[in-house]
Design an enzyme around this catalytic site. Structure first.
Site, PDB file in Angstrom:
ATOM      1  N   HIS A  43       0.832  -1.220   0.000  1.00  0.00           N
ATOM      2  CA  HIS A  43       0.000   0.000   0.000  1.00  0.00           C
ATOM      3  C   HIS A  43       0.866   1.271   0.000  1.00  0.00           C
ATOM      4  CE1 HIS A  43      -3.331  -2.714   1.303  1.00  0.00           C
ATOM      5  NE2 HIS A  43      -2.354  -3.259   2.013  1.00  0.00           N
ATOM      6  N   GLU A  47      10.015   8.857 -16.527  1.00  0.00           N
ATOM      7  CA  GLU A  47       8.620   9.274 -16.748  1.00  0.00           C
ATOM      8  C   GLU A  47       8.132   8.856 -18.136  1.00  0.00           C
ATOM      9  OE1 GLU A  47      10.123  13.266 -15.190  1.00  0.00           O
ATOM     10  OE2 GLU A  47       7.954  13.497 -15.180  1.00  0.00           O
ATOM     11  N   SER A  87      15.525  22.115 -15.272  1.00  0.00           N
ATOM     12  CA  SER A  87      14.313  22.903 -15.482  1.00  0.00           C
ATOM     13  C   SER A  87      14.710  24.240 -16.077  1.00  0.00           C
ATOM     14  CB  SER A  87      13.607  23.110 -14.140  1.00  0.00           C
ATOM     15  OG  SER A  87      12.813  24.284 -14.186  1.00  0.00           O
ATOM     16  N   LYS A 132      16.567  21.935 -10.139  1.00  0.00           N
ATOM     17  CA  LYS A 132      15.824  20.719 -10.510  1.00  0.00           C
ATOM     18  C   LYS A 132      16.663  19.696 -11.272  1.00  0.00           C
ATOM     19  CE  LYS A 132      11.960  19.632 -10.147  1.00  0.00           C
ATOM     20  NZ  LYS A 132      10.757  20.167 -10.787  1.00  0.00           N
TER      21      LYS A 132
END
Ligand code: ARG
Length: 463
Positions: free
Chosen positions: A153, A287, A274, A280
């Site tokens: 979970h 992704e 970024s 970043k």
């Protein structure tokens, strides 16, 4: 193209909706290999003369060379790869070029080309999956004893080893490889000889073409030969499940890289910055691999939807299989390669992993198991006692091992000092030595076994 009967050309929109050369040019190598095998068979059977056969083969070799050097002029007017190749062949060698299509139709020709293309693609993807397994196995070897939190979970459950976690994916990709090999076994029959749908009246020998193209046998039924696209569906189904696995691992990588986790980091090679936030480091490759599954499962849905309800035999609907097939294969290939790259690139942060693994009462189950083994409590009661001790520790804001013996005995008088030995994350993982358990010693053994099962030179897909 349609000979005597046709007087008018197609409407502009007809040409546009009908043409497949924009995408089926990718089948040129399979198309030409099929034509060469077919031509050899026609000559061997005395259907085409040896002289014409030689001219056809020379011409086909020239067409291939023109395509590969980028000099070939593909024409939408000629609709598809078959007509483009045959048209140029006839330009090169004259009317003899028209003999290669004896005892053949574009229906068995396309069935052949796609079969060969899927087979070639499986033969390229399978070693790539093996390489991904090799990368995972090497990292698991290195991190056999690195402790991390195991989740259910996505809540801290029990301590596990990082190596054990990585080896779970080795099993998954092993099954993916075996699904691809299974698909290859079933697809490896030749449709040539079915011609349009009913077979050919010429004295052909489909066994010869099957053998020349390394198929196990010719297909048994000509109607099935031209209408079957099961192998495309099976391939994309296997690709979908592989993509699901890649997506799950990608998601873990994205989580592990994020600041609240900080379990791993990826180098400049597999991240992007970024344009506005200078600090970043985004895990774009993970992704994108996570997202590729959408296109691949989309291709699966497209294929099943195209084929459902299609009456036997060939229908032009089948032309719509190619773009989803190519896109699914390309996406999967990229995803596998990117994942192997990320697995090799990632740098683990064992201190952080261990710290998180030790928090949140991850060894509570070990305490309950100790109460069963040492005190003889039924597990349900041990679970209850442990729950009370976790409650007391949580109220005080401390770990279980920080409770005093007196505090523990107040809940269960039979607890003694030896309990503290099971309350560390190291003791917890080391105790799980049964088959399939997370103990470092198991990981070391699993790594050696996986190298033999999956990477041995003589082994295919873990069998
Ligand atoms: N371009 C077609 C396809 O991809 C080739 C077969 C066409 N056959 C036909 N009879 N129109 O399916």
């Amino acid at each position: 193209m349609w000979g005597g009967r046709y007087k008018l050309g197609p409407a502009e929109i007809m040409e546009k909706i009908n043409a497949s050369i924009g995408f089926d040019r990718r089948l040129y190598a399979q198309d030409i290999a099929g034509s060469i095998a077919h031509c050899d068979m026609l000559v061997a059977q005395g259907i085409v003369s040896a002289k014409d056969g030689r001219a056809i083969k020379r011409g086909l070799a020239k067409v291939r060379e023109e395509i590969e050097s980028g000099r070939f002029k593909f024409s939408t007017k000629l609709e598809d790869i078959h007509f483009n190749v045959e048209g140029r062949l006839t330009e090169l060698i004259g009317p003899a070029g028209g003999r290669v299509h004896t005892a053949r139709s574009r229906n068995d020709q396309i069935a052949l080309d796609v079969r060969l293309w899927v087979r070639d693609t499986i033969d390229r993807l399978e070693p790539m999956l093996r390489d991904l397994q090799a990368a995972l196995i090497d990292r698991a070897d290195e991190h056999a004893a690195t402790i991390m939190p195991g989740f259910t979970h996505l809540q801290t459950a029990q301590p596990i080893t990082f190596g054990h976690h990585l080896m779970a994916y080795v099993e998954m990709f092993g099954r993916d490889r075996s699904r691809l090999s299974d698909c290859r076994v079933r697809l490896n029959e030749s449709p040539l000889g079915a011609a349009a749908l009913a077979g050919s009246p010429h004295p052909i020998d489909p066994r010869k073409t099957a053998k020349a193209l390394s198929f196990d046998r010719p297909m048994a039924n000509s109607l099935d030969a031209v209408s079957d696209r099961d192998y495309v569906v099976e391939f994309i189904a296997a690709a979908s499940l592989t993509a699901v696995h890649l997506s799950r691992l990608s998601e873990e990588i994205v989580l592990w890289c994020s600041a609240p986790f900080r379990f791993i980091s990826l180098s400049d090679a597999f991240t992007t910055g970024s344009s506005i936030m200078p600090q970043k480091r985004n895990p774009d490759a993970a992704e994108l691999t996570r997202a590729k599954v959408g296109r691949i499962v989309g291709a699966f849905v497209a294929l099943c939807t195209i084929l459902k309800g299609l009456p036997l035999t060939y229908g032009k609907d089948m032309q719509e299989d190619k773009e989803p097939l190519f896109d699914a294969a390309d996406s999967l290939e990229l995803g596998i390669a990117a994942m192997a790259g990320m697995v090799r690139d990632l740098k683990a942060n064992p201190e952080r992993m261990r710290a998180v693994a030790s928090a949140d009462y991850s060894v509570a189950t070990d305490l309950a198991d100790w109460l069963v083994r040492k005190v003889g409590l039924p597990f349900r009661q041990a679970h209850h006692v442990t729950g009370r001790l976790v409650g007391i520790a949580a109220d005080k804001g401390v770990d279980l091992e920080k409770l005093s013996l007196a505090e523990m005995q107040a809940v269960e008088p039979k607890i003694d000092r030896s309990v503290y030995r099971v309350l560390t994350v190291e003791a917890s993982v080391n105790a799980r030595k049964n088959i399939g358990g997370t103990a470092p010693a198991n990981v070391v053994r699993a790594v050696a076994e996986a190298r033999r099962r999956f990477l041995g030179a003589d082994k295919r897909a873990g069998r």
